[in-house]
Design a protein around this motif. Structure first.
Motif, PDB file in Angstrom:
ATOM      1  N   GLU A 155       0.927  -1.152  -0.112  1.00  0.00           N
ATOM      2  CA  GLU A 155       0.215  -0.042  -0.019  1.00  0.00           C
ATOM      3  C   GLU A 155       0.782   1.205  -0.054  1.00  0.00           C
ATOM      4  O   GLU A 155       2.087   1.166   0.301  1.00  0.00           O
ATOM      5  CB  GLU A 155      -0.912  -0.127   1.333  1.00  0.00           C
ATOM      6  N   PRO A 156       0.270   2.325  -0.435  1.00  0.00           N
ATOM      7  CA  PRO A 156       1.115   3.587  -0.485  1.00  0.00           C
ATOM      8  C   PRO A 156       1.158   4.234   1.084  1.00  0.00           C
ATOM      9  O   PRO A 156       0.199   4.164   1.694  1.00  0.00           O
ATOM     10  CB  PRO A 156       0.297   4.465  -1.432  1.00  0.00           C
ATOM     11  N   PHE A 157       2.107   5.009   1.170  1.00  0.00           N
ATOM     12  CA  PHE A 157       2.250   5.926   2.402  1.00  0.00           C
ATOM     13  C   PHE A 157       3.396   7.062   1.932  1.00  0.00           C
ATOM     14  O   PHE A 157       4.359   6.932   1.507  1.00  0.00           O
ATOM     15  CB  PHE A 157       2.842   5.005   3.467  1.00  0.00           C
ATOM     16  N   GLN A 158       2.657   8.139   2.294  1.00  0.00           N
ATOM     17  CA  GLN A 158       3.414   9.401   1.824  1.00  0.00           C
ATOM     18  C   GLN A 158       3.954   9.473   0.731  1.00  0.00           C
ATOM     19  O   GLN A 158       5.053   9.877   0.504  1.00  0.00           O
ATOM     20  CB  GLN A 158       4.347   9.693   3.148  1.00  0.00           C
ATOM     21  N   GLY A 159       3.294   9.129  -0.318  1.00  0.00           N
ATOM     22  CA  GLY A 159       3.627   9.194  -1.721  1.00  0.00           C
ATOM     23  C   GLY A 159       4.508   8.058  -2.200  1.00  0.00           C
ATOM     24  O   GLY A 159       5.144   8.054  -3.448  1.00  0.00           O
ATOM     25  N   ALA A 160       4.948   6.909  -1.350  1.00  0.00           N
ATOM     26  CA  ALA A 160       5.792   6.003  -1.773  1.00  0.00           C
ATOM     27  C   ALA A 160       5.178   4.571  -1.251  1.00  0.00           C
ATOM     28  O   ALA A 160       4.072   4.396  -0.544  1.00  0.00           O
ATOM     29  CB  ALA A 160       7.158   6.076  -0.845  1.00  0.00           C
ATOM     30  N   GLU A 161       5.633   3.503  -1.886  1.00  0.00           N
ATOM     31  CA  GLU A 161       4.934   2.166  -1.504  1.00  0.00           C
ATOM     32  C   GLU A 161       5.825   1.321  -0.299  1.00  0.00           C
ATOM     33  O   GLU A 161       6.692   1.812  -0.122  1.00  0.00           O
ATOM     34  CB  GLU A 161       5.140   1.454  -2.855  1.00  0.00           C
ATOM     35  N   VAL A 162       4.960   0.874   0.182  1.00  0.00           N
ATOM     36  CA  VAL A 162       5.359   0.177   1.465  1.00  0.00           C
ATOM     37  C   VAL A 162       4.864  -1.348   1.175  1.00  0.00           C
ATOM     38  O   VAL A 162       3.708  -1.718   0.651  1.00  0.00           O
ATOM     39  CB  VAL A 162       4.737   0.570   2.939  1.00  0.00           C
ATOM     40  N   SER A 163       5.639  -2.409   1.090  1.00  0.00           N
ATOM     41  CA  SER A 163       5.368  -3.923   0.505  1.00  0.00           C
ATOM     42  C   SER A 163       6.211  -4.782   1.441  1.00  0.00           C
ATOM     43  O   SER A 163       7.117  -4.361   2.151  1.00  0.00           O
ATOM     44  CB  SER A 163       5.611  -3.952  -0.947  1.00  0.00           C
ATOM     45  N   GLY A 164       5.658  -6.012   1.155  1.00  0.00           N
ATOM     46  CA  GLY A 164       6.441  -7.125   1.859  1.00  0.00           C
ATOM     47  C   GLY A 164       5.480  -7.887   2.713  1.00  0.00           C
ATOM     48  O   GLY A 164       4.247  -8.115   2.269  1.00  0.00           O
ATOM     49  N   GLU A 165       5.664  -8.570   3.587  1.00  0.00           N
ATOM     50  CA  GLU A 165       4.850  -9.584   4.527  1.00  0.00           C
ATOM     51  C   GLU A 165       5.293  -9.296   5.823  1.00  0.00           C
ATOM     52  O   GLU A 165       6.414  -9.246   6.187  1.00  0.00           O
ATOM     53  CB  GLU A 165       4.640 -11.207   3.882  1.00  0.00           C
ATOM     54  N   LEU A 166       4.332  -9.723   6.986  1.00  0.00           N
ATOM     55  CA  LEU A 166       4.448  -9.704   8.087  1.00  0.00           C
ATOM     56  C   LEU A 166       4.388 -11.130   8.614  1.00  0.00           C
ATOM     57  O   LEU A 166       3.445 -11.819   8.509  1.00  0.00           O
ATOM     58  CB  LEU A 166       3.566  -8.798   8.989  1.00  0.00           C
ATOM     59  N   ILE A 167       5.598 -11.603   8.875  1.00  0.00           N
ATOM     60  CA  ILE A 167       5.740 -13.068   9.297  1.00  0.00           C
ATOM     61  C   ILE A 167       5.041 -13.530  10.437  1.00  0.00           C
ATOM     62  O   ILE A 167       4.819 -12.584  11.486  1.00  0.00           O
ATOM     63  CB  ILE A 167       7.350 -13.634   9.318  1.00  0.00           C
ATOM     64  N   ARG A 168       4.398 -14.918  10.553  1.00  0.00           N
ATOM     65  CA  ARG A 168       3.632 -15.095  11.590  1.00  0.00           C
ATOM     66  C   ARG A 168       4.166 -16.509  12.115  1.00  0.00           C
ATOM     67  O   ARG A 168       3.441 -17.274  13.043  1.00  0.00           O
ATOM     68  CB  ARG A 168       2.118 -15.369  11.456  1.00  0.00           C
ATOM     69  N   THR A 169       5.336 -17.230  11.753  1.00  0.00           N
ATOM     70  CA  THR A 169       5.894 -18.358  12.431  1.00  0.00           C
ATOM     71  C   THR A 169       7.429 -18.174  12.254  1.00  0.00           C
ATOM     72  O   THR A 169       7.810 -17.557  11.275  1.00  0.00           O
ATOM     73  CB  THR A 169       5.389 -19.533  11.680  1.00  0.00           C
ATOM     74  N   GLN A 170       8.016 -18.652  13.207  1.00  0.00           N
ATOM     75  CA  GLN A 170       9.581 -18.539  13.229  1.00  0.00           C
ATOM     76  C   GLN A 170      10.117 -19.798  13.778  1.00  0.00           C
ATOM     77  O   GLN A 170       9.794 -20.307  14.876  1.00  0.00           O
ATOM     78  CB  GLN A 170       9.898 -17.420  14.246  1.00  0.00           C
ATOM     79  N   ALA A 171      10.900 -20.363  13.043  1.00  0.00           N
ATOM     80  CA  ALA A 171      11.589 -21.595  13.307  1.00  0.00           C
ATOM     81  C   ALA A 171      13.120 -21.506  13.471  1.00  0.00           C
ATOM     82  O   ALA A 171      13.659 -20.607  13.057  1.00  0.00           O
ATOM     83  CB  ALA A 171      11.486 -22.591  11.947  1.00  0.00           C
ATOM     84  N   GLY A 172      13.574 -22.052  14.263  1.00  0.00           N
ATOM     85  CA  GLY A 172      14.902 -22.394  14.812  1.00  0.00           C
ATOM     86  C   GLY A 172      15.280 -21.429  15.947  1.00  0.00           C
ATOM     87  O   GLY A 172      14.296 -21.068  16.841  1.00  0.00           O
ATOM     88  N   ASP A 173      16.604 -21.166  16.184  1.00  0.00           N
ATOM     89  CA  ASP A 173      16.861 -20.169  17.388  1.00  0.00           C
ATOM     90  C   ASP A 173      17.049 -18.636  16.925  1.00  0.00           C
ATOM     91  O   ASP A 173      17.517 -18.096  18.305  1.00  0.00           O
ATOM     92  CB  ASP A 173      18.377 -20.921  18.126  1.00  0.00           C
TER      93      ASP A 173
END
Length: 288
Positions: free
Chosen positions: A42-60
């Protein structure tokens, strides 16, 4: 329509249809449930914000929370606390890190014990503008340990081969194939191996528990597997007692299996009890 089953092209066709149904179910399982990342674009202050928010974490390792933010003047932080608790919120400043694709704003949630969960949000700001992600409620991330490939891959493969065989048996029942009960022993064998041998191994490696479903707990993944097994055992019993109802028995067990797989994977899965852990820690601290 029994004569159709004497033709190779028809057997290959319903086998392929069963594969498509299995693949669709596998894709649905992969993209639903509480471990699938929250997409961001989505856009924010005239620029794009993208990616994903993780919901699992494996390992140490600590859990890396990162988003691509094109505007380098945008600042951010990750706000988090243990879930489900009423702890005070903690704040982690996000820093810009270089990646192969450019740069990202990133912060690292501290690694937690097996089956522990944290809830978190990303807050971005620039000048007077502010954006909080996700919009509606915080993302919840669950921590686990690595599962060896020699356990995880066979578990996944066996469970979906089982599902393919279930769909193949159901299509045979729908089209009037004689002797569809012959599929049941193979389905039961695969279900026992994949769900009740390899499944507990996966659980043990990931969360240090062999079985957390009924009667020891409320883990829906374990309980779904148990429900599927019971349904196919009932179908097997019906076929033994009343073989004239074998098609109905196979269709009944298939419906149960489909309902089981339609419930998102890992929903109401293993979860650390923070109150019990805190009480145990307090007892240990008071001990001489």
């Amino acid at each position: 329509m029994q004569e159709l089953f004497t033709k190779r092209w028809f057997r290959w066709t319903i086998g392929f249809v069963a594969f498509v149904a299995m693949f669709s179910m596998a894709s649905y399982q992969r993209r639903t449930g509480p471990t699938w990342p929250v997409p961001v674009d989505e856009p924010f202050q005239g620029a794009e914000v993208s990616g994903e928010l993780i919901r699992t974490q494996a390992g140490d390792d600590d859990a890396r929370v990162a988003l691509v933010v094109a505007d380098e003047e945008v600042q951010g932080e990750v706000v988090w606390r243990r879930y489900p608790t009423q702890d005070d919120w903690s704040h982690l400043p996000m820093v810009r890190e270089s990646t192969d694709e450019g740069s990202e704003l990133a912060a690292y949630l501290p690694n937690q014990p097996m089956a522990a969960k944290l809830e978190y949000s990303v807050r971005l700001w620039k000048n007077t503008g502010e954006l909080t992600l996700p919009h509606d409620e915080a993302a919840v991330i669950r921590f686990r340990r690595d599962v060896p490939a020699w356990v995880l891959i066979p578990h996944i493969v066996v469970m979906f081969v089982t599902l393919w065989l279930v769909f193949r048996a159901a299509l045979g029942a729908l089209f009037g194939e004689i002797g569809v009960r012959r599929f049941i022993p193979s389905i039961l064998g695969l279900l026992l191996f994949g769900g009740f041998f390899l499944g507990p191994l996966v659980q043990k490696y990931a969360f240090d528990a062999w079985w957390t479903g009924w009667p020891f707990g409320g883990d829906w993944t374990d309980n779904k597997t148990l429900a599927a097994l019971i349904a196919w055992l009932i179908a097997w019993w019906i076929c033994k007692k009343w073989p004239q109802f074998q098609r109905a028995a196979v269709l009944f067990a298939t419906v149960v299996m489909v309902v089981v797989y339609l419930i998102p994977h890992s929903i109401h899965g293993s979860e650390l009890d923070w109150e019990a852990m805190d009480a145990e820690s307090a007892t240990s601290a008071e001990a001489p």
